[in-house]
Design a protein around this motif. Structure first.
Motif, PDB file in Angstrom:
ATOM      1  N   LEU A   1      -9.092   4.085  12.174  1.00  0.00           N
ATOM      2  CA  LEU A   1      -7.807   4.639  12.589  1.00  0.00           C
ATOM      3  C   LEU A   1      -6.662   3.738  12.142  1.00  0.00           C
ATOM      4  N   ALA A   2      -6.828   2.426  12.287  1.00  0.00           N
ATOM      5  CA  ALA A   2      -5.793   1.500  11.823  1.00  0.00           C
ATOM      6  C   ALA A   2      -5.557   1.663  10.328  1.00  0.00           C
ATOM      7  N   ALA A   3      -6.642   1.839   9.575  1.00  0.00           N
ATOM      8  CA  ALA A   3      -6.524   2.025   8.125  1.00  0.00           C
ATOM      9  C   ALA A   3      -5.739   3.287   7.803  1.00  0.00           C
ATOM     10  N   LEU A   4      -6.051   4.383   8.494  1.00  0.00           N
ATOM     11  CA  LEU A   4      -5.381   5.654   8.213  1.00  0.00           C
ATOM     12  C   LEU A   4      -3.902   5.611   8.591  1.00  0.00           C
ATOM     13  N   LEU A   5      -3.589   4.931   9.694  1.00  0.00           N
ATOM     14  CA  LEU A   5      -2.192   4.801  10.099  1.00  0.00           C
ATOM     15  C   LEU A   5      -1.378   4.077   9.028  1.00  0.00           C
ATOM     16  N   TYR A   6      -1.923   2.983   8.517  1.00  0.00           N
ATOM     17  CA  TYR A   6      -1.179   2.226   7.509  1.00  0.00           C
ATOM     18  C   TYR A   6      -1.189   2.902   6.153  1.00  0.00           C
ATOM     19  N   LEU A   7      -2.270   3.596   5.819  1.00  0.00           N
ATOM     20  CA  LEU A   7      -2.271   4.343   4.559  1.00  0.00           C
ATOM     21  C   LEU A   7      -1.222   5.452   4.596  1.00  0.00           C
ATOM     22  N   GLY A   8      -1.111   6.121   5.733  1.00  0.00           N
ATOM     23  CA  GLY A   8      -0.074   7.141   5.870  1.00  0.00           C
ATOM     24  C   GLY A   8       1.305   6.557   5.672  1.00  0.00           C
ATOM     25  N   SER A   9       1.507   5.363   6.232  1.00  0.00           N
ATOM     26  CA  SER A   9       2.775   4.665   6.058  1.00  0.00           C
ATOM     27  C   SER A   9       3.021   4.327   4.592  1.00  0.00           C
TER      28      SER A   9
ATOM     29  N   LYS B   1       3.253  -3.274   2.461  1.00  0.00           N
ATOM     30  CA  LYS B   1       2.469  -3.626   3.651  1.00  0.00           C
ATOM     31  C   LYS B   1       1.529  -2.493   4.037  1.00  0.00           C
ATOM     32  N   GLY B   2       2.030  -1.274   4.010  1.00  0.00           N
ATOM     33  CA  GLY B   2       1.207  -0.142   4.388  1.00  0.00           C
ATOM     34  C   GLY B   2       0.035   0.087   3.455  1.00  0.00           C
ATOM     35  N   LEU B   3       0.291   0.035   2.159  1.00  0.00           N
ATOM     36  CA  LEU B   3      -0.762   0.286   1.183  1.00  0.00           C
ATOM     37  C   LEU B   3      -1.835  -0.804   1.213  1.00  0.00           C
ATOM     38  N   VAL B   4      -1.407  -2.066   1.216  1.00  0.00           N
ATOM     39  CA  VAL B   4      -2.378  -3.165   1.201  1.00  0.00           C
ATOM     40  C   VAL B   4      -3.205  -3.174   2.483  1.00  0.00           C
ATOM     41  N   ALA B   5      -2.533  -3.086   3.629  1.00  0.00           N
ATOM     42  CA  ALA B   5      -3.245  -3.101   4.908  1.00  0.00           C
ATOM     43  C   ALA B   5      -4.167  -1.894   5.029  1.00  0.00           C
ATOM     44  N   GLY B   6      -3.701  -0.732   4.613  1.00  0.00           N
ATOM     45  CA  GLY B   6      -4.513   0.470   4.708  1.00  0.00           C
ATOM     46  C   GLY B   6      -5.751   0.412   3.834  1.00  0.00           C
ATOM     47  N   ILE B   7      -5.590  -0.038   2.604  1.00  0.00           N
ATOM     48  CA  ILE B   7      -6.721  -0.102   1.672  1.00  0.00           C
ATOM     49  C   ILE B   7      -7.752  -1.122   2.145  1.00  0.00           C
ATOM     50  N   VAL B   8      -7.302  -2.294   2.589  1.00  0.00           N
ATOM     51  CA  VAL B   8      -8.232  -3.332   3.056  1.00  0.00           C
ATOM     52  C   VAL B   8      -9.010  -2.851   4.277  1.00  0.00           C
ATOM     53  N   ASN B   9      -8.319  -2.291   5.263  1.00  0.00           N
ATOM     54  CA  ASN B   9      -9.000  -1.816   6.466  1.00  0.00           C
ATOM     55  C   ASN B   9      -9.912  -0.628   6.176  1.00  0.00           C
ATOM     56  N   LEU B  10      -9.505   0.243   5.249  1.00  0.00           N
ATOM     57  CA  LEU B  10     -10.352   1.387   4.893  1.00  0.00           C
ATOM     58  C   LEU B  10     -11.630   0.914   4.211  1.00  0.00           C
ATOM     59  N   ALA B  11     -11.506  -0.043   3.276  1.00  0.00           N
ATOM     60  CA  ALA B  11     -12.693  -0.580   2.609  1.00  0.00           C
ATOM     61  C   ALA B  11     -13.625  -1.250   3.609  1.00  0.00           C
ATOM     62  N   PHE B  12     -13.059  -2.002   4.555  1.00  0.00           N
ATOM     63  CA  PHE B  12     -13.866  -2.667   5.575  1.00  0.00           C
ATOM     64  C   PHE B  12     -14.598  -1.644   6.443  1.00  0.00           C
ATOM     65  N   ALA B  13     -13.883  -0.579   6.820  1.00  0.00           N
ATOM     66  CA  ALA B  13     -14.475   0.437   7.695  1.00  0.00           C
ATOM     67  C   ALA B  13     -15.591   1.211   7.004  1.00  0.00           C
ATOM     68  N   LEU B  14     -15.383   1.558   5.732  1.00  0.00           N
ATOM     69  CA  LEU B  14     -16.357   2.398   5.025  1.00  0.00           C
ATOM     70  C   LEU B  14     -17.530   1.608   4.465  1.00  0.00           C
TER      71      LEU B  14
END
Length: 350
Positions: free
Chosen positions: A34-42, A188-201
């Motif tokens: 969810l954190a990843a998706l929030l920041y990716l949306g941003s 900030k949104g793209l980097v944080a979102g991509i890192v958290n998404l990769a970690f989650a998946l």
């Protein structure tokens, strides 16, 4: 009302509203995802905004682009506030009510101010300090209230830890706040979102989110994290870190009211006592004034500006008279008196 105050209060409103909406997704989407998706949306939303702004020919008055010297500050801000902080908040929302989590988020302003005052030596006065004492007292009361079982106390601790991460983020972002606010928030949104998404998946093995989950979380992230962060960066320029954090402390009240109405939560008396303490603390911040004779030393920098009393300089290029505009410029030494905040032009000693 000061322009910086308006930016900070609007940022607070958008961020505060995002907390109860994000809580609706807890249980459907794992916290890290969810954190990843929030920041990716941003990040995606703001990147599209930058593209449209460039196509419309509006990029010239958006502010200075980030430079290599900005990257260490931005990298630290992204790690603390974009990667670690959201995961802690989403984890905490598993165990505490949306209204309580919203009020606990007031600790972000307190921790932001403490770091600004004692690490980065930003000026503060007795009124601001007393206001922070009220807010801290409210946070302690919430964290130790009778409604908490062990799991809920752990959840409250996670929310406060997220606030510490964002406090570090805010102080590091202040170092680059003269640059394009949309670019800062998009990166900030793209980097944080991509890192958290990769970690989650790939590390946690979580399922790929459905298009509906991605779109829903993305919209919440674009508004509550993206647009809010753009406004927050603009406020940093005008108010300095501690005072922006103080005005941003109104965010939890917007979130708490929405949580009470939308989620049907029934807070106990401890909640209302803490809310009253926070109202007093925030009122002290909002009614603070600061004026004295002060001196500006010579300064060279680049940011979007208008030709006011702090910007009386000639141009070494043909200027069409359009304001605001962005270019490298110099400030001559100046001594005068007026109400001010520790913005990008007022970093003087007291």
């Amino acid at each position: 009302m000061n322009t910086g105050m308006t930016y900070a209060l609007l940022a607070a409103l958008l961020f505060g509203a995002s907390t109860p909406f994000a809580k609706l997704l807890i249980g459907q989407i794992e916290p890290v995802l969810l954190a990843a998706l929030l920041y990716l949306g941003s990040g995606i939303g703001l990147s599209l905004w930058r593209l449209l702004r460039r196509l419309a020919g509006r990029s010239a008055d958006s502010g200075a682009s980030l430079t290599a010297s900005d990257l260490p500050w931005l990298a630290g801000a992204v790690f603390a506030g974009g990667i670690v902080g959201p995961v802690l908040l989403m984890t905490g929302l598993r165990y505490v009510s949306g209204a309580t989590a919203s009020l606990l988020l007031n600790m972000e302003g307190v921790l932001t101010a403490l770091i600004a005052w004692f690490v980065f030596r930003e000026h503060f006065d007795r009124r601001i300090f007393i206001g922070m004492v009220f807010i801290i007292s409210a946070g302690v009361l919430l964290a130790g209230g009778n409604e908490y079982a062990l799991d809920a106390s752990w959840g409250a601790l996670c929310v406060v830890a997220a606030c510490l991460c964002w406090a570090i983020d805010n102080n590091l972002t202040r170092k680059v706040s003269a640059s394009d606010a949309v670019q800062i928030a998009a990166v900030k949104g793209l980097v944080a979102g991509i890192v958290n998404l990769a970690f989650a998946l790939f590390w946690l093995g979580l399922p790929i989110p459905t298009p509906v989950e991605f779109a829903t979380a993305g919209l919440i992230g674009f508004s509550g994290y993206g647009l809010s962060l753009v406004l927050f960066v603009l406020a940093l320029r005008h108010l300095g870190t501690a005072r922006t954090g103080a005005y941003f402390s109104t965010a939890p009240f917007a979130g708490a009211i929405i949580a009470l109405l939308m989620l049907g939560e029934q807070p106990d008396p401890v909640f209302w006592i803490a809310a009253a303490l926070m109202v007093v603390g925030i009122w002290l911040h909002l009614t603070e004034t600061h004026e004295h004779m002060h001196s500006h030393t010579a300064l060279s920098h680049t940011h979007s500006h208008r030709h006011d009393e702090h910007h009386q300089h000639a141009h070494d290029f043909v200027w069409d008279g359009k304001e605001p505009h962005t270019h490298p410029h110099e400030h001559a030494p100046l001594t005068h008196r007026h109400p001010h905040f520790p913005d990008i032009h007022h970093r003087h000693r007291h």
